[in-house]
Scaffold this active site. Structure first.
Site, short mmCIF file in Angstrom:
data_model
loop_
_atom_site.label_atom_id
_atom_site.label_comp_id
_atom_site.label_asym_id
_atom_site.label_seq_id
_atom_site.Cartn_x
_atom_site.Cartn_y
_atom_site.Cartn_z
N ARG A 139 0.76 -1.50 -0.43
CA ARG A 139 -0.22 -0.31 0.10
C ARG A 139 0.91 1.26 0.61
O ARG A 139 2.44 0.98 1.01
CB ARG A 139 -0.79 -0.10 0.86
CG ARG A 139 -2.37 1.42 1.38
CD ARG A 139 -2.95 1.29 0.48
NE ARG A 139 -3.26 3.10 1.21
CZ ARG A 139 -3.77 3.68 -0.01
NH1 ARG A 139 -4.58 3.23 -1.21
NH2 ARG A 139 -4.47 4.87 0.73
N ILE A 140 0.57 2.63 -1.00
CA ILE A 140 1.10 3.11 -1.26
C ILE A 140 0.13 4.29 -0.39
O ILE A 140 -0.43 4.61 -0.97
CB ILE A 140 1.69 3.73 -2.71
CG1 ILE A 140 3.21 2.78 -2.60
CG2 ILE A 140 2.43 4.81 -2.24
CD1 ILE A 140 3.31 2.80 -4.37
N HIS A 141 1.09 4.79 0.67
CA HIS A 141 -0.80 5.78 1.27
C HIS A 141 -0.02 7.27 1.49
O HIS A 141 1.10 7.07 2.46
CB HIS A 141 -1.04 5.45 2.93
CG HIS A 141 -1.51 5.80 3.53
ND1 HIS A 141 -2.95 5.29 3.20
CD2 HIS A 141 -2.38 6.80 4.37
CE1 HIS A 141 -3.98 6.59 3.70
NE2 HIS A 141 -3.36 6.88 4.79
N SER A 142 -0.47 8.67 0.91
CA SER A 142 -0.19 9.63 1.36
C SER A 142 -1.00 10.27 2.43
O SER A 142 -2.15 9.75 2.68
CB SER A 142 -0.99 10.46 0.76
OG SER A 142 0.13 10.42 -1.05
N CYS A 187 -2.82 11.68 6.51
CA CYS A 187 -4.35 12.77 5.72
C CYS A 187 -4.23 12.37 7.26
O CYS A 187 -4.90 11.57 7.74
CB CYS A 187 -5.57 11.53 4.99
SG CYS A 187 -6.28 12.55 5.27
N CYS A 235 -8.90 8.03 4.16
CA CYS A 235 -7.94 7.41 4.28
C CYS A 235 -8.02 6.42 5.54
O CYS A 235 -6.99 5.99 5.17
CB CYS A 235 -7.19 8.91 4.38
SG CYS A 235 -7.25 10.10 2.67
N GLN A 260 -8.74 3.52 4.91
CA GLN A 260 -7.92 2.75 3.68
C GLN A 260 -6.94 2.47 4.57
O GLN A 260 -5.84 1.31 4.01
CB GLN A 260 -7.75 3.56 2.32
CG GLN A 260 -8.89 3.75 2.03
CD GLN A 260 -8.25 4.18 0.22
OE1 GLN A 260 -7.77 5.27 0.83
NE2 GLN A 260 -9.10 3.47 -1.17
N GLY A 286 -3.10 16.35 2.28
CA GLY A 286 -3.31 16.78 1.14
C GLY A 286 -3.24 16.83 -0.68
O GLY A 286 -3.80 17.45 -1.07
N ASP A 322 -4.63 17.41 -8.19
CA ASP A 322 -3.29 15.49 -7.67
C ASP A 322 -1.92 16.64 -7.90
O ASP A 322 -1.43 16.70 -8.53
CB ASP A 322 -3.91 14.77 -7.81
CG ASP A 322 -3.21 13.61 -7.09
OD1 ASP A 322 -2.28 13.74 -6.54
OD2 ASP A 322 -3.78 12.50 -7.27
N ARG A 374 0.71 15.04 -5.86
CA ARG A 374 1.07 13.97 -5.31
C ARG A 374 2.44 13.53 -5.91
O ARG A 374 1.71 13.73 -7.09
CB ARG A 374 0.04 12.76 -4.76
CG ARG A 374 -0.11 13.12 -3.69
CD ARG A 374 -1.57 11.86 -2.54
NE ARG A 374 -2.41 11.25 -3.66
CZ ARG A 374 -3.18 10.44 -4.43
NH1 ARG A 374 -3.99 10.34 -2.66
NH2 ARG A 374 -4.01 10.40 -5.18
ZN LIG Z 1 -7.89 12.10 3.74
#
Ligand SMILES: [Zn+2]
Length: 215
Positions: free
Chosen positions: A62-65, A67, A80, A83, A106, A139, A141
Site C-alpha cells: 500500500r502506498i499511502h499519502s 492525511c 483515508c 484505507q 492533502g 492532485d 502527489r
Molecule cells: Zn483523507
C-alpha cells in the site's frame, strides 16, 4: 560520531536516506517501522513492513499519502483512515507486505491548504474545484520516492492495494511491476459520498462496487 549500520543513503542521487528502524506493535501485527529522510524537502517518511526478507514474489503493498484528519483524527470526509486500517489488516492477515507512508498531506497541498479547500467544499465546491480555486492542481502527489524506498527492501514487483490507476502507471514508469491491483473500497458514508464520486468521475479512481460504471 559513528553511523549505525544500514544508515547509508539508499537512493540514487541521494534523494532519500535510510535513518533507523524498530518494532511497531499495532492491533493487527507487530510491524517493523523504517524511517527515511528526504533532505531536499526536510520531510520524513516511513515504511511499515511485515515478513521480511521479501524474496522475488510480488509483495502486497500500500502506498499511502498522509492525511492527518483521516488517519489520526477519525475524519469521515474522506476514506483515508479506513484505507490505512484495511491495508494494515490485510498485510497482517497475509503475514507479509509493506506500507509506504508518504508525507504529502492533502494530495500534496499541505494541511493548511487542505482545510482551506474543505472550507470551499463546505460552501459547495467539490474536492477538485476547491483545489483549483486555491491555485493548485487537483492532485500534486509525487511517487518518485517509492522507487528508492522499495529498492531498500529489494522489492521490484507489487500487488498494489489501491483504487487509483494513476499510482499503477507511475509505479510502472519507475520500473516497479504491478502484478495485481487490489481494490480498497471502504468507509463509504454520507459525509464522503460526494468526495468519492468526484474522485471516481474527475480523477479516474475505481469505485465500481459503489457506483457502477458511471459515478
Ligand atoms: Zn483523507
Amino acid at each position: 560520531m559513528s553511523t549505525p549500520s544500514g544508515s547509508a543513503p539508499v537512493a540514487d542521487g541521494g534523494i532519500l536516506e535510510y535513518v533507523a528502524s524498530s518494532q511497531l506493535p499495532t492491533p493487527w501485527a507487530v510491524f517493523r517501522i523504517h524511517a527515511f529522510a528526504e533532505p531536499a524537502t526536510g520531510k520524513e517518511h516511513v515504511a511499515l513492513t511485515l515478513g521480511e526478507p521479501f524474496g522475488d514474489a510480488p509483495v502486497l503493498a500500500r502506498i499511502h499519502s498522509e492525511c492527518l484528519t483521516g488517519d489520526a483524527l477519525f475524519s469521515q470526509r474522506c476514506d483515508c483512515g479506513a484505507q490505512l486500517e484495511a491495508a494494515l489488516q490485510r498485510i497482517a492477515e497475509e503475514g507479509r507486505g509493506i506500507l509506504l507512508y508518504l508525507r504529502q498531506e492533502g494530495r500534496g497541498i499541505g494541511l493548511l491548504n487542505k482545510i482551506r479547500a474543505y472550507q470551499l467544499q463546505d460552501e459547495g465546491a467539490d474536492t477538485v474545484e476547491a483545489n483549483e480555486r486555491l491555485g493548485f492542481p487537483a492532485d500534486m502527489r509525487r511517487y518518485d520516492l517509492c522507487r528508492p524506498m522499495l529498492d531498500h527492501f529489494g522489492i521490484r514487483s507489487v500487488r498494489l492495494m489501491t483504487n487509483n490507476p494513476r499510482k499503477e502507471r507511475v509505479l510502472g514508469d519507475l520500473g516497479i511491476a504491478v502484478a495485481e491491483h487490489i481494490p480498497l473500497q471502504v468507509n463509504r458514508n454520507p459525509y464522503n459520498e460526494q468526495y468519492l464520486r468526484t474522485k471516481a468521475r474527475k480523477l479516474g479512481h475505481r469505485f465500481k462496487e459503489y457506483f457502477g460504471e458511471a459515478p
